[in-house]
Design an enzyme around this catalytic site. Sequence first.
Site, mmCIF file in Angstrom:
data_model
loop_
_atom_site.group_PDB
_atom_site.id
_atom_site.type_symbol
_atom_site.label_atom_id
_atom_site.label_comp_id
_atom_site.label_asym_id
_atom_site.label_seq_id
_atom_site.Cartn_x
_atom_site.Cartn_y
_atom_site.Cartn_z
ATOM 1 C CE LYS A 12 12.010 -16.235 -55.874
ATOM 2 N NZ LYS A 12 11.092 -16.973 -56.764
ATOM 3 C CE1 TYR A 52 11.596 -21.675 -53.070
ATOM 4 C CE2 TYR A 52 13.932 -22.101 -53.395
ATOM 5 C CZ TYR A 52 12.830 -21.277 -53.530
ATOM 6 O OH TYR A 52 12.961 -20.055 -54.127
ATOM 7 C CG ASN A 115 9.178 -15.283 -59.379
ATOM 8 O OD1 ASN A 115 10.190 -15.310 -58.688
ATOM 9 N ND2 ASN A 115 8.118 -16.021 -59.094
ATOM 10 C CG HIS A 118 10.501 -16.050 -51.363
ATOM 11 N ND1 HIS A 118 9.619 -17.067 -51.643
ATOM 12 C CD2 HIS A 118 10.589 -15.995 -50.009
ATOM 13 C CE1 HIS A 118 9.204 -17.610 -50.501
ATOM 14 N NE2 HIS A 118 9.784 -16.973 -49.493
ATOM 15 C CD GLU A 131 9.518 -18.297 -46.443
ATOM 16 O OE1 GLU A 131 9.164 -17.092 -46.481
ATOM 17 O OE2 GLU A 131 9.310 -19.077 -47.387
#
Length: 154
Positions: A12, A52, A115, A118, A131
């Site tokens: 990310k 998302y 974080n 992904h 995805e």
Amino acid sequence: MADRERTFVMVKPDGVQRGLIGEVVGRLEDRGLKMVGGKFMQIDQDLAEDHYGEHEGKPFFEGLVDFITSGPVFAMVWEGQDAIRQVRRMMGETDPAESAPGTIRGDFGLDLGRNVIHGSDHEDEGSNEREIGLFFDEDELVDWEQADETWLYE
């Protein structure tokens, strides 16, 4: 290789900004997985909203979209035996505070919203293929034989 599967993984914007692409790639390679696709890219609004989409209408949806479009990402497809589950375990819990040391999020994440990585969800049937298809055309994925596969798998 028997029972090989592919999984989508993305460093990310926070991981890219912190210079962690090489660390993430190295850990996945050290585990015995092989990269079959990778691209450094800037995600646009439409792709972010598609990515998302399952969270649309939730209070945090706009924040997810804003963050993932805030800087470049490194999108990848990895292949190996039980690859989805292997990557999920290596990533750690979504909340880095709950991630064990030795996991990517446990070692590098400090905040739920930042974080680092992904990975496709093992429990969500079809999310992995969806995805991969959002980020890669089939001709961008390379089938190749890794020289040490016979030493990794029976």
